[in-house]
Design a protein around this motif. Structure first.
Motif, mmCIF file in Angstrom:
data_model
loop_
_atom_site.group_PDB
_atom_site.id
_atom_site.type_symbol
_atom_site.label_atom_id
_atom_site.label_comp_id
_atom_site.label_asym_id
_atom_site.label_seq_id
_atom_site.Cartn_x
_atom_site.Cartn_y
_atom_site.Cartn_z
ATOM 1 N N GLU A 67 -0.658 14.877 9.732
ATOM 2 C CA GLU A 67 -0.091 14.609 8.273
ATOM 3 C C GLU A 67 -0.820 13.360 7.810
ATOM 4 O OE1 GLU A 67 2.061 16.315 6.787
ATOM 5 O OE2 GLU A 67 2.370 17.770 8.485
ATOM 6 N N TYR A 68 -1.062 13.385 6.785
ATOM 7 C CA TYR A 68 -1.792 11.934 5.923
ATOM 8 C C TYR A 68 -0.746 11.612 4.852
ATOM 9 C CZ TYR A 68 -6.071 13.727 8.220
ATOM 10 O OH TYR A 68 -6.796 14.260 9.142
ATOM 11 N N ILE A 69 -0.108 10.446 5.544
ATOM 12 C CA ILE A 69 0.983 9.599 4.698
ATOM 13 C C ILE A 69 0.373 8.656 3.954
ATOM 14 C CG2 ILE A 69 3.140 8.806 4.933
ATOM 15 C CD1 ILE A 69 3.362 11.161 6.637
ATOM 16 N N ARG A 70 0.723 8.517 2.566
ATOM 17 C CA ARG A 70 0.645 7.522 1.570
ATOM 18 C C ARG A 70 1.337 6.394 1.736
ATOM 19 N NH1 ARG A 70 1.843 7.351 -3.355
ATOM 20 N NH2 ARG A 70 0.736 5.703 -4.719
ATOM 21 N N PHE A 71 0.950 5.231 1.832
ATOM 22 C CA PHE A 71 1.904 3.990 1.669
ATOM 23 C C PHE A 71 1.430 3.171 0.495
ATOM 24 C CE2 PHE A 71 2.335 5.402 5.952
ATOM 25 C CZ PHE A 71 3.459 5.353 6.544
ATOM 26 N N GLU A 72 2.415 2.381 0.003
ATOM 27 C CA GLU A 72 1.935 1.326 -1.168
ATOM 28 C C GLU A 72 2.293 0.004 -0.505
ATOM 29 O OE1 GLU A 72 2.723 3.610 -5.071
ATOM 30 O OE2 GLU A 72 4.476 2.573 -4.325
ATOM 31 N N ALA A 73 1.394 -1.014 -0.521
ATOM 32 C CA ALA A 73 1.752 -2.147 -0.494
ATOM 33 C C ALA A 73 1.489 -2.966 -2.055
ATOM 34 C CB ALA A 73 0.527 -2.895 0.394
ATOM 35 N N LEU A 74 2.797 -3.873 -2.322
ATOM 36 C CA LEU A 74 2.830 -4.372 -3.441
ATOM 37 C C LEU A 74 2.791 -5.823 -3.704
ATOM 38 C CD1 LEU A 74 5.936 -2.082 -4.579
ATOM 39 C CD2 LEU A 74 3.624 -1.589 -4.865
ATOM 40 N N GLN A 75 2.207 -6.219 -4.646
ATOM 41 C CA GLN A 75 1.945 -7.564 -4.972
ATOM 42 C C GLN A 75 1.290 -8.557 -3.889
ATOM 43 O OE1 GLN A 75 2.576 -7.492 -7.957
ATOM 44 N NE2 GLN A 75 4.193 -8.671 -8.603
ATOM 45 N N ASP A 76 2.192 -9.527 -3.236
ATOM 46 C CA ASP A 76 1.619 -10.219 -2.197
ATOM 47 C C ASP A 76 1.060 -9.519 -0.984
ATOM 48 O OD1 ASP A 76 4.268 -10.342 -1.898
ATOM 49 O OD2 ASP A 76 4.329 -12.101 -0.684
ATOM 50 N N LYS A 77 1.939 -8.534 -0.775
ATOM 51 C CA LYS A 77 1.746 -7.649 0.430
ATOM 52 C C LYS A 77 0.445 -6.875 0.391
ATOM 53 C CE LYS A 77 5.944 -8.561 2.021
ATOM 54 N NZ LYS A 77 5.982 -9.558 2.847
ATOM 55 N N THR A 78 -0.144 -6.790 -0.706
ATOM 56 C CA THR A 78 -1.568 -6.132 -0.777
ATOM 57 C C THR A 78 -2.475 -6.909 0.468
ATOM 58 O OG1 THR A 78 -2.245 -7.364 -2.451
ATOM 59 C CG2 THR A 78 -1.251 -5.359 -2.992
ATOM 60 N N ALA A 79 -2.576 -8.183 0.267
ATOM 61 C CA ALA A 79 -3.135 -8.731 1.495
ATOM 62 C C ALA A 79 -3.144 -8.514 2.858
ATOM 63 C CB ALA A 79 -3.200 -10.328 1.343
ATOM 64 N N LEU A 80 -1.899 -7.808 3.239
ATOM 65 C CA LEU A 80 -1.507 -7.306 4.762
ATOM 66 C C LEU A 80 -2.818 -6.202 5.045
ATOM 67 C CD1 LEU A 80 2.311 -6.853 4.657
ATOM 68 C CD2 LEU A 80 1.256 -8.921 5.742
ATOM 69 N N LEU A 81 -3.280 -5.708 4.273
ATOM 70 C CA LEU A 81 -4.164 -4.550 4.573
ATOM 71 C C LEU A 81 -5.728 -5.182 4.858
ATOM 72 C CD1 LEU A 81 -2.870 -1.529 2.387
ATOM 73 C CD2 LEU A 81 -2.159 -2.376 4.465
ATOM 74 N N ASP A 82 -6.009 -6.564 4.468
ATOM 75 C CA ASP A 82 -7.388 -6.879 4.463
ATOM 76 C C ASP A 82 -8.176 -6.635 5.972
ATOM 77 O OD1 ASP A 82 -7.079 -7.325 1.752
ATOM 78 O OD2 ASP A 82 -6.860 -9.796 2.017
#
Length: 121
Positions: free
Chosen positions: A37-52
């Motif tokens: 399965e390919y699951i889409r997650f969202e990182a919002l606001q300051d949490k976008t940096a978690l994916l760097d």
């Protein structure tokens, strides 16, 4: 909630408005390896940096909240949307490093100087 899987894709940060930004993360979740399965997650606001620091192929553990909301169009029809919002993400540790021992080395306690063995058995 949490899930473990493999990063399939890390999206670019999208500046939705002056005060709101988001970033998508697609995780391959293979409870049944024949049909991943390919699951889409969202990182919002300051949490976008978690994916760097993550890239495709990385094994991760994603901690997220399940959110749902209604939306009513101009004709009065209501639709419902769900989103999986990341609040923490960790790399899944691989095998222990080869230089680290799997156990502590045994200690010879019988040769301690100046101590008598007073155990009754």
């Amino acid at each position: 909630m949490e899930i473990k899987g493999k990063v399939h894709e890390v999206g670019a940060t999208q500046q939705v408005s002056e005060t709101f930004k988001k970033r998508d993360l697609i995780v391959e979740y293979a409870e049944n390896p024949t049909y991943p399965e390919y699951i889409r997650f969202e990182a919002l606001q300051d949490k976008t940096a978690l994916l760097d620091t993550f890239k495709a192929g990385d094994e991760v553990e994603v901690f997220f909240n399940l959110r749902g909301r209604p939306w009513t169009d101009k004709q009065g029809k209501t639709s419902y949307f769900n989103s999986l919002v990341i609040w923490r993400i960790n790399a899944v540790a691989g095998a222990p490093a080869a230089s680290a021992p799997a156990y502590a080395a045994p200690v010879d306690v019988s040769s301690a100087p100046g101590e008598d063995d007073d155990l009754p058995f």
